[in-house]
Design an enzyme around this catalytic site. Structure first.
Site, PDB file in Angstrom:
ATOM      1  N   LYS A  73       0.791  -1.233   0.000  1.00 49.84           N
ATOM      2  CA  LYS A  73       0.000   0.000   0.000  1.00 49.84           C
ATOM      3  C   LYS A  73       0.825   1.285   0.000  1.00 49.84           C
ATOM      4  CE  LYS A  73      -4.324  -0.343   2.313  1.00 49.84           C
ATOM      5  NZ  LYS A  73      -5.131  -0.509   3.517  1.00 49.84           N
ATOM      6  N   ALA A 134      -2.755   5.936  14.831  1.00 49.44           N
ATOM      7  CA  ALA A 134      -1.980   6.732  13.879  1.00 49.44           C
ATOM      8  C   ALA A 134      -1.344   5.828  12.830  1.00 49.44           C
ATOM      9  CB  ALA A 134      -0.907   7.527  14.630  1.00 49.44           C
ATOM     10  N   TYR A 236     -13.510  -5.505  13.115  1.00 49.94           N
ATOM     11  CA  TYR A 236     -14.791  -6.194  12.902  1.00 49.94           C
ATOM     12  C   TYR A 236     -14.731  -7.672  13.280  1.00 49.94           C
ATOM     13  CZ  TYR A 236     -12.518  -7.084   8.400  1.00 49.94           C
ATOM     14  OH  TYR A 236     -11.617  -7.425   7.429  1.00 49.94           O
TER      15      TYR A 236
END
Ligand code: NAD
Length: 292
Positions: A73, A134, A236
């Site tokens: 990413k 963060a 989740y």
């Protein structure tokens, strides 16, 4: 003969390592099938050593686009042609869109979080939020919230390697958006109590609450919350963290990370296909409940 995949079927890839456990292929392929769209979504084991070639492959094979997850990413941006304002500010990309050979990088995690709030009738625009975290998820949420018009964001983090990332995020938000951001040490409990007290929303964006920190929370006790505070978690699994359990006990409207996961996917789905993901159908199929 099966007609689901043909010579016309368009491909969307997911490039990460490890990745075989991901629920994204099932989610997107279910949505394509439900809407009768001629696309397929497949996971590819790609790490930093093969990332550049994989991105070239998107162009060469004319893929519609791709998702990118860890460890790619924060690295993939340099191989792309354009970045969205959020991807630029966050310094990460999770969605690539191929527009006639021009590869755009987007980050939809924050979009997904903000959209999940709207879906649950939570309106944080023009208000103050306090967020703990963060890291990757937190930064995406903080930047998107500021870009979308949240008025104030107070960020707390422990003094680990992510603290500086939080300080950098605060600097970017104050410089590039109309939102006012501040950074605090999570060890400062007086500041935590004070910042939560005049916030509309309190968010956990750390891994506290999921394995290996399941059953744990950084929230000292229930007295930091009040019934009209909105409480959200990026976690989740489990669907109800210790943090959300306390929020529920206090009577706060609360939401787990399923919505963020679903809507980050829906944002990419729309960019690739031009169609809205069938959200209510996906909630049903995936068994998603935010937490009442
Ligand atoms: P990360 O490694 O980038 O960041 C980790 C964060 O957790 C940092 O802020 C770090 O300081 C904090 N942290 C770690 N240990 C802590 C402790 N003991 N006490 C307090 N804070 C601690 O991870 P990430 O990718 O940002 O993921 C964070 C969480 O968000 C994970 O639980 C992940 O599953 C979840 N997530 C959810 C979605 C979604 O779509 N719902 C998307 C991404 C991440």
């Amino acid at each position: 003969m099966a007609e689901r995949l043909t010579g016309h079927t368009e491909l969307i890839g997911l490039m990460a390592y490890p990745i075989r456990h991901s629920s994204s292929p099932a989610m997107h392929n279910e949505a394509f099938a439900y809407l009768g769209l001629d696309y397929a979504y497949l996971a590819f084991e790609v790490d930093n050593s093969t990332l550049e070639d994989a991105v070239k492959g998107i162009r060469a094979l004319k893929l519609v686009g791709a998702n990118v997850s860890m460890p790619n990413k924060t690295v993939v941006g340099k191989y792309l042609d354009k970045l969205s304002p959020a991807a630029e500010l966050v310094g990460a990309v999770n969605t690539i869109v191929n527009r006639d050979g021009v590869l755009e990088g987007h980050i939809t995690d924050g979009i997904g979080y903000m959209e999940s709030l709207r879906d649950y009738d939570i309106d944080v625009i023009g208000k103050k939020m306090t967020i703990v975290g963060a890291g990757g998820a937190a930064t995406a949420i903080e930047i998107q919230a500021a870009l979308d018009g949240v008025a104030e964001i107070s960020i707390f983090n422990i003094k680990d390697k992510f603290y500086e990332v939080g300080e950098e995020t605060v600097r970017k938000i104050n410089e590039k958006t109309n939102c006012k951001a501040k950074m605090f040490d999570l060890a400062d409990k007086d500041a935590l109590r004070r910042e939560i007290a005049d916030s509309y929303l309190l968010a956990n964006a750390t891994g506290m609450g999921m394995k290996p920190l399941e059953g744990k929370t950084w929230l000292p006790d229930a007295s930091y919350l009040r019934p009209d505070l909105i409480v959200t978690d990026t976690v989740y699994a489990p669907a109800e963290t210790e943090f959300l359990r306390i929020a529920k006990e206090v009577g706060c409207k609360h939401m787990n990370g399923f919505g963020m996961m679903l809507f980050q996917g829906a944002a990419g789905f729309k960019m690739w296909t031009g169609h809205d993901m069938p959200i209510e159908h996906m909630k049903e199929v995936l068994g998603i409940r935010y937490g009442e």
